[in-house]
Motif scaffolding. Structure first.
Motif, PDB file in Angstrom:
ATOM      1  N   ALA A 168       0.807  -1.223   0.000  1.00 12.32           N
ATOM      2  CA  ALA A 168       0.000   0.000   0.000  1.00 12.32           C
ATOM      3  C   ALA A 168       0.836   1.267   0.000  1.00 12.32           C
ATOM      4  O   ALA A 168       0.288   2.358  -0.187  1.00 12.32           O
ATOM      5  N   ASP A 169       2.146   1.145   0.240  1.00  8.81           N
ATOM      6  CA  ASP A 169       3.027   2.306   0.080  1.00  8.81           C
ATOM      7  C   ASP A 169       3.339   2.483  -1.401  1.00  8.81           C
ATOM      8  O   ASP A 169       3.334   1.507  -2.161  1.00  8.81           O
ATOM      9  N   PRO A 170       3.641   3.720  -1.841  1.00  8.22           N
ATOM     10  CA  PRO A 170       3.969   3.953  -3.252  1.00  8.22           C
ATOM     11  C   PRO A 170       5.064   3.003  -3.719  1.00  8.22           C
ATOM     12  O   PRO A 170       5.947   2.654  -2.939  1.00  8.22           O
ATOM     13  N   PRO A 171       4.985   2.543  -4.971  1.00  9.44           N
ATOM     14  CA  PRO A 171       4.046   2.956  -6.024  1.00  9.44           C
ATOM     15  C   PRO A 171       2.723   2.196  -6.019  1.00  9.44           C
ATOM     16  O   PRO A 171       1.946   2.312  -6.952  1.00  9.44           O
ATOM     17  N   TYR A 172       2.434   1.411  -4.960  1.00 11.52           N
ATOM     18  CA  TYR A 172       1.190   0.653  -4.864  1.00 11.52           C
ATOM     19  C   TYR A 172       0.171   1.426  -4.017  1.00 11.52           C
ATOM     20  O   TYR A 172       0.518   2.394  -3.332  1.00 11.52           O
ATOM     21  N   THR A 212       5.948  -3.182  -1.343  1.00  4.61           N
ATOM     22  CA  THR A 212       6.239  -2.171  -0.325  1.00  4.61           C
ATOM     23  C   THR A 212       5.422  -2.432   0.940  1.00  4.61           C
ATOM     24  O   THR A 212       4.776  -3.458   1.092  1.00  4.61           O
ATOM     25  N   GLY A 213       5.439  -1.448   1.873  1.00  6.07           N
ATOM     26  CA  GLY A 213       4.707  -1.550   3.120  1.00  6.07           C
ATOM     27  C   GLY A 213       3.228  -1.799   2.896  1.00  6.07           C
ATOM     28  O   GLY A 213       2.640  -1.351   1.918  1.00  6.07           O
ATOM     29  N   GLY A 214       2.607  -2.510   3.844  1.00  2.68           N
ATOM     30  CA  GLY A 214       1.232  -2.966   3.690  1.00  2.68           C
ATOM     31  C   GLY A 214       1.164  -4.430   3.329  1.00  2.68           C
ATOM     32  O   GLY A 214       0.160  -5.094   3.574  1.00  2.68           O
ATOM     33  N   ALA A 215       2.259  -4.954   2.742  1.00  4.86           N
ATOM     34  CA  ALA A 215       2.337  -6.384   2.437  1.00  4.86           C
ATOM     35  C   ALA A 215       2.695  -7.203   3.666  1.00  4.86           C
ATOM     36  O   ALA A 215       2.613  -8.431   3.632  1.00  4.86           O
ATOM     37  N   SER A 216       3.091  -6.539   4.763  1.00  5.31           N
ATOM     38  CA  SER A 216       3.454  -7.250   5.993  1.00  5.31           C
ATOM     39  C   SER A 216       2.381  -8.256   6.381  1.00  5.31           C
ATOM     40  O   SER A 216       1.190  -7.935   6.381  1.00  5.31           O
ATOM     41  N   GLY A 217       2.809  -9.461   6.737  1.00  3.45           N
ATOM     42  CA  GLY A 217       1.881 -10.500   7.155  1.00  3.45           C
ATOM     43  C   GLY A 217       1.375 -11.378   6.037  1.00  3.45           C
ATOM     44  O   GLY A 217       0.768 -12.414   6.289  1.00  3.45           O
ATOM     45  N   GLY A 218       1.611 -10.969   4.787  1.00  8.22           N
ATOM     46  CA  GLY A 218       1.178 -11.770   3.657  1.00  8.22           C
ATOM     47  C   GLY A 218       1.904 -13.099   3.597  1.00  8.22           C
ATOM     48  O   GLY A 218       3.026 -13.242   4.096  1.00  8.22           O
ATOM     49  N   PRO A 219       1.300 -14.113   2.971  1.00  6.98           N
ATOM     50  CA  PRO A 219       1.853 -15.475   3.025  1.00  6.98           C
ATOM     51  C   PRO A 219       2.999 -15.720   2.061  1.00  6.98           C
ATOM     52  O   PRO A 219       3.005 -15.226   0.937  1.00  6.98           O
ATOM     53  N   TRP A 220       3.956 -16.527   2.493  1.00  6.42           N
ATOM     54  CA  TRP A 220       4.940 -17.158   1.625  1.00  6.42           C
ATOM     55  C   TRP A 220       4.468 -18.599   1.449  1.00  6.42           C
ATOM     56  O   TRP A 220       4.392 -19.352   2.428  1.00  6.42           O
ATOM     57  N   PRO A 267      12.087   3.929   0.393  1.00  9.58           N
ATOM     58  CA  PRO A 267      11.087   2.859   0.563  1.00  9.58           C
ATOM     59  C   PRO A 267      10.205   2.582  -0.646  1.00  9.58           C
ATOM     60  O   PRO A 267       9.432   1.620  -0.613  1.00  9.58           O
ATOM     61  N   THR A 268      10.302   3.389  -1.695  1.00  7.75           N
ATOM     62  CA  THR A 268       9.557   3.062  -2.917  1.00  7.75           C
ATOM     63  C   THR A 268      10.342   2.114  -3.813  1.00  7.75           C
ATOM     64  O   THR A 268       9.826   1.673  -4.841  1.00  7.75           O
ATOM     65  N   HIS A 269      11.574   1.795  -3.422  1.00  4.04           N
ATOM     66  CA  HIS A 269      12.435   0.914  -4.216  1.00  4.04           C
ATOM     67  C   HIS A 269      12.870  -0.285  -3.366  1.00  4.04           C
ATOM     68  O   HIS A 269      14.041  -0.452  -3.027  1.00  4.04           O
TER      69      HIS A 269
END
Length: 297
Positions: free
Chosen positions: A208-212, A238-246, A271-273
Motif C-alpha cells: 500500500a506504500d507507493p508505487p502501490y 512495499t509496506g502494507g504487504a506485511s503479514g502476507g503469506p509465503w 522505501p519506494t524501491h
C-alpha cells in the motif's frame, strides 16, 4: 497476557465475541477508513535466530498440515489465492488506523488467519495489542466475502517483550460471519514448519506504500536463501504487504503450504524501491507451537 522468559511462548489478547463488540468493529471500518488506513511500520530491530529455552520434541521438529476447500459460502471453483488472502485492518495500540496482509490457514476449528506479529501487537516495552482487528478476503476496495472480525489475537512472547522479528508471526482466531467459519467460507492454506531454506515459494501481499495503493493482491516468486537465520527472497512489494503469506508448493494443489510471512523489507535508495523481503523461519518454536495452540479454537 504475556511475559515468560522463553521467547517461544505464546500469548493472546482478550477475546471479542459479544455481538455488540462485533457490531461496533464492523461499523467502525467504513470504506473511507479502510481507504485511509496507513501501512504499518515493519520491525525496526535486527532480530536474531530463534533460540528456545526448551527442547523441541522430535515428533514436532517437522510438521505439515494440508489446506482445505471451502464448505459453505463460496463455490469451490471460486476459491483460490484471492479468497484465502486478504487485507488486515486495525487500530494500533498507540492509536491510528493501519493495514497489513494475511492468509487463512486450515485447522480443526476452521477459524485461523496467519499474519505478522507486528500486525497484532506493537512489540517491545510499553507496547500493547492492536484492536478493531478485521480481515477482508479478496480485498479490492471492498470484498465479495465480507469483513471478518477477530475473536482473539496470538503471537510469540519474543515479539511481545523484545520486538524480535525472529518471532514476528501471529495468528488471529476469527469470529464466524453469518454463522459460517472463515475457512469453510473461503478455503484455507496448509502450513509447514521445519522444512529448511532454499525453497521455491510464491510470496503474496497487499502493498500500500507507493508505487502501490493497497487495492489488489500482488506476488513475487523465487527461491529463498538464508541470511542470518531469516528466509530471504527478492521482491519489490512495499509496506502494507506485511503479514502476507509465503507459499510453498503453490499451484500444485488447490491450496499451498504457508512457509513464512512477510516481515521486513530492504530498499535502496528509498522505501519506494524495495528489493528484498525477509520473514521469520517457521520452526516448531515459532510457527508450529503457535499453530498447535490455535488449531482447535
Amino acid at each position: 497476557m504475556g511475559g515468560g522468559a522463553d521467547p517461544t511462548d505464546n500469548a493472546g489478547s482478550r477475546t471479542f465475541a459479544a455481538q455488540p463488540d462485533i457490531a461496533a468493529v464492523l461499523a467502525y471500518w467504513t470504506p473511507e477508513r479502510m481507504a485511509a488506513a496507513v501501512p504499518v511500520d515493519a520491525p525496526a530491530t535486527s532480530g536474531k535466530a530463534p533460540i528456545s529455552l526448551r527442547r523441541t520434541p522430535e515428533d514436532k521438529a517437522w510438521g505439515q498440515v494440508d489446506g482445505a476447500e471451502p464448505r459453505g459460502g463460496v463455490p469451490m471453483g471460486a476459491a483460490d489465492i484471492h479468497s484465502m488472502s486478504g487485507r488486515v485492518f486495525f487500530t494500533s495500540d498507540q492509536g491510528g488506523n493501519f493495514s497489513c496482509s494475511g492468509s487463512t490457514v486450515n485447522s480443526n476449528g476452521k477459524r485461523v488467519v496467519f499474519t505478522a506479529g507486528h500486525c497484532v501487537h506493537g512489540g517491545g516495552a510499553g507496547r500493547g495489542w492492536h484492536y478493531n482487528w478485521v480481515f477482508v478476503p479478496a480485498y479490492h476496495a471492498g470484498s465479495p466475502y465480507g469483513v471478518w472480525t477477530s475473536y482473539q489475537l496470538w503471537t510469540k512472547t519474543g515479539w511481545i517483550n523484545n520486538a524480535d522479528r525472529a518471532y514476528d508471526v501471529a495468528a488471529a482466531v476469527m469470529n464466524p460471519l453469518n454463522g459460517v467459519r472463515i475457512v469453510d467460507a473461503v478455503g484455507g492454506q496448509g502450513i509447514k514448519w521445519g522444512i529448511g531454506y532454499g525453497q521455491n515459494i510464491y510470496q503474496f501481499g497487499y502493498p500500500a506504500d507507493p508505487p502501490y495503493n493497497g487495492s489488489q493482491l500482488y506476488y513475487c516468486a523465487g527461491t529463498t536463501w538464508n541470511e542470518s537465520g531469516f528466509p530471504t527472497i527478492s521482491c519489490s512489494m512495499t509496506g502494507g504487504a506485511s503479514g502476507g503469506p509465503w507459499l510453498e508448493s503453490y499451484g500444485q494443489t488447490f491450496w499451498a503450504y504457508l512457509y513464512s510471512v512477510n516481515s521486513w523489507q530492504f530498499w535502496n535508495p528509498d522505501p519506494t524501491h524495495v528489493y528484498k523481503w525477509q520473514g521469520p523461519y517457521f520452526s516448531y518454536d515459532t510457527a508450529g507451537s503457535l499453530y498447535d495452540l490455535v488449531k482447535d479454537m
